[in-house]
Write a protein that holds these residues in place. Structure first.
Motif, PDB file in Angstrom:
ATOM      1  N   ASP A  92      28.147  45.448  46.461  1.00 42.98           N
ATOM      2  CA  ASP A  92      29.218  44.678  45.836  1.00 42.98           C
ATOM      3  C   ASP A  92      28.816  43.214  45.861  1.00 42.98           C
ATOM      4  O   ASP A  92      28.383  42.712  46.881  1.00 42.98           O
ATOM      5  N   GLY A  93      28.922  42.570  44.688  1.00 43.71           N
ATOM      6  CA  GLY A  93      28.342  41.232  44.554  1.00 43.71           C
ATOM      7  C   GLY A  93      26.936  41.355  44.003  1.00 43.71           C
ATOM      8  O   GLY A  93      26.019  40.628  44.396  1.00 43.71           O
ATOM      9  N   ARG A 165      36.720  42.399  32.304  1.00 43.09           N
ATOM     10  CA  ARG A 165      37.645  43.510  32.032  1.00 43.09           C
ATOM     11  C   ARG A 165      39.019  42.969  31.615  1.00 43.09           C
ATOM     12  O   ARG A 165      39.873  43.727  31.140  1.00 43.09           O
ATOM     13  N   GLY A 189      32.493  36.158  43.954  1.00 43.48           N
ATOM     14  CA  GLY A 189      31.684  37.111  43.208  1.00 43.48           C
ATOM     15  C   GLY A 189      31.592  38.479  43.876  1.00 43.48           C
ATOM     16  O   GLY A 189      30.866  39.355  43.405  1.00 43.48           O
ATOM     17  N   SER A 190      32.338  38.670  44.973  1.00 41.17           N
ATOM     18  CA  SER A 190      32.392  39.982  45.611  1.00 41.17           C
ATOM     19  C   SER A 190      33.808  40.228  46.108  1.00 41.17           C
ATOM     20  O   SER A 190      34.253  39.570  47.052  1.00 41.17           O
ATOM     21  N   ALA A 192      34.905  42.822  47.675  1.00 44.87           N
ATOM     22  CA  ALA A 192      34.873  43.409  49.023  1.00 44.87           C
ATOM     23  C   ALA A 192      34.743  42.311  50.080  1.00 44.87           C
ATOM     24  O   ALA A 192      35.512  42.270  51.047  1.00 44.87           O
TER      25      ALA A 192
HETATM   26  C1  LIP Z   1      32.174  42.660  41.442  1.00 43.09           C
HETATM   27  C2  LIP Z   1      33.519  42.607  42.103  1.00 43.09           C
HETATM   28  C3  LIP Z   1      34.235  41.297  41.838  1.00 43.09           C
HETATM   29  C4  LIP Z   1      34.439  41.130  40.432  1.00 43.09           C
HETATM   30  C5  LIP Z   1      33.120  41.159  39.758  1.00 43.09           C
HETATM   31  C6  LIP Z   1      32.374  42.472  40.025  1.00 43.09           C
HETATM   32  P1  LIP Z   1      30.067  44.288  41.530  1.00 43.09           P
HETATM   33  O1  LIP Z   1      31.633  43.908  41.683  1.00 43.09           O
HETATM   34  O2  LIP Z   1      33.360  42.717  43.455  1.00 43.09           O
HETATM   35  O3  LIP Z   1      35.479  41.292  42.448  1.00 43.09           O
HETATM   36  O4  LIP Z   1      35.099  39.940  40.187  1.00 43.09           O
HETATM   37  O5  LIP Z   1      33.308  41.018  38.416  1.00 43.09           O
HETATM   38  O6  LIP Z   1      33.091  43.521  39.471  1.00 43.09           O
HETATM   39  O7  LIP Z   1      29.832  44.487  40.049  1.00 43.09           O
HETATM   40  O8  LIP Z   1      29.251  43.185  42.051  1.00 43.09           O
HETATM   41  O9  LIP Z   1      29.916  45.553  42.293  1.00 43.09           O
END
Ligand code: LIP
Length: 268
Positions: A92-93, A165, A189-190, A192
């Motif tokens: 994630d991120g 999205r 950017g994450s 989680a």
């Molecule tokens: C990310 C999410 C974040 C969101 C990003 C992206 P990824 O997940 O953790 O909250 O804003 O657009 O979706 O793609 O890094 O697993």
């Protein structure tokens, strides 16, 4: 041997997440890292796919009747209300990971029905491992963590997530409303890590207009076990379709729901 079925799964999850972190670190900042695109500003790397495959195969071997939902490979097995569902984000991120920034993590949560029963978030490049089980509290590297005591807007920082999205207008309105009401904001950017840092008192809230279950399944349990107010993310078909999310210190729930609720569908 531990006969508690969730404790058995948590024990395995701790081992698997460490293995996943080590696998991802072998690719991190590698000049040969292969990155592809899943859409606008939505990268995926060879590491995301390799780590997810490792997790899915190991879970299927040990708990073949459990279902698994992963960001890259989708659903494996049948999701039933009474059996555990492993909800996985291998990295994630990903955009941070692909750029060599250390703000990324492995996120694994287990959900039964519409409740997150346990969650693990490992940020290997930062050597920080968050673990929580419903009713058992939350730790970082083994030490208990708790949300901050900040309850005033003028001292609070809210971490925001955004993806393509949803239209940018809602995100910009959110920033306007926060600043107009004395809050500070940032974006990591994450999702989680954003939730883990709310649990750890580093941020005072996390909001995103739409986020996927694999980004938050672990973080929801971690934040709630650290004392956060957390929105009802698993309402409806969130496991497959996602939902908005708000997690924050209890004192900030009412003002943030008032400000950001109207920007969230369904409402918080
Ligand atoms: C990310 C999410 C974040 C969101 C990003 C992206 P990824 O997940 O953790 O909250 O804003 O657009 O979706 O793609 O890094 O697993």
């Amino acid at each position: 041997m531990n006969t508690d079925p969730l404790a058995q799964r948590l024990e395995l999850a701790i081992t698997l997440v460490r293995e996943a972190g080590a696998r991802a670190m072998r690719h991190f900042r590698s000049p040969d890292l292969v990155t592809a695109s899943k859409g606008l500003q939505d990268p995926v790397t060879v590491a995301d796919r390799e780590v997810e495959r490792h997790l899915v195969d190991a879970i299927a071997q040990r708990f073949p009747s459990d279902a698994v939902i992963g960001e890259e490979g989708g659903a494996h097995g049948t999701v039933r209300v009474d059996t555990p569902v492993w909800v996985i984000d291998p990295i994630d991120g990903t955009d941070n990971f692909a750029r060599g920034l250390p703000l990324w993590c492995v996120s694994v949560g287990v959900v039964v029905g519409s409740r997150a029963e346990f969650g693990l978030i490992l940020a290997p490049a930062l050597d920080e491992f968050y673990v929580a089980r419903r009713g058992h509290g939350c730790t970082r590297n083994g030490a208990p963590v708790h949300v901050s005591s900040r309850g005033e807007a003028g001292r609070a920082r809210i971490n925001l997530g955004y993806s393509r999205r949803r239209p940018a207008a809602g995100h910009l309105q959110c920033i306007e409303r926060l600043l107009a009401n004395d809050f500070e904001y940032s974006r990591l950017g994450s999702g989680a890590l954003g939730l883990a840092y709310v649990a750890d008192g580093r941020f005072d809230g996390y909001w995103e207009a739409h986020i996927n279950s694999w980004d938050v399944a672990a973080g929801l349990c971690i934040a709630a076990e650290a004392g956060a107010w957390v929105s009802d993310f698993f309402a409806g078909d969130a496991l497959h379709a996602g939902n908005p999310i708000l997690a924050c210190t209890p004192a900030l729930a009412a003002p943030l729901r008032r400000l950001l609720g109207p920007l969230s569908t369904p409402a918080l």
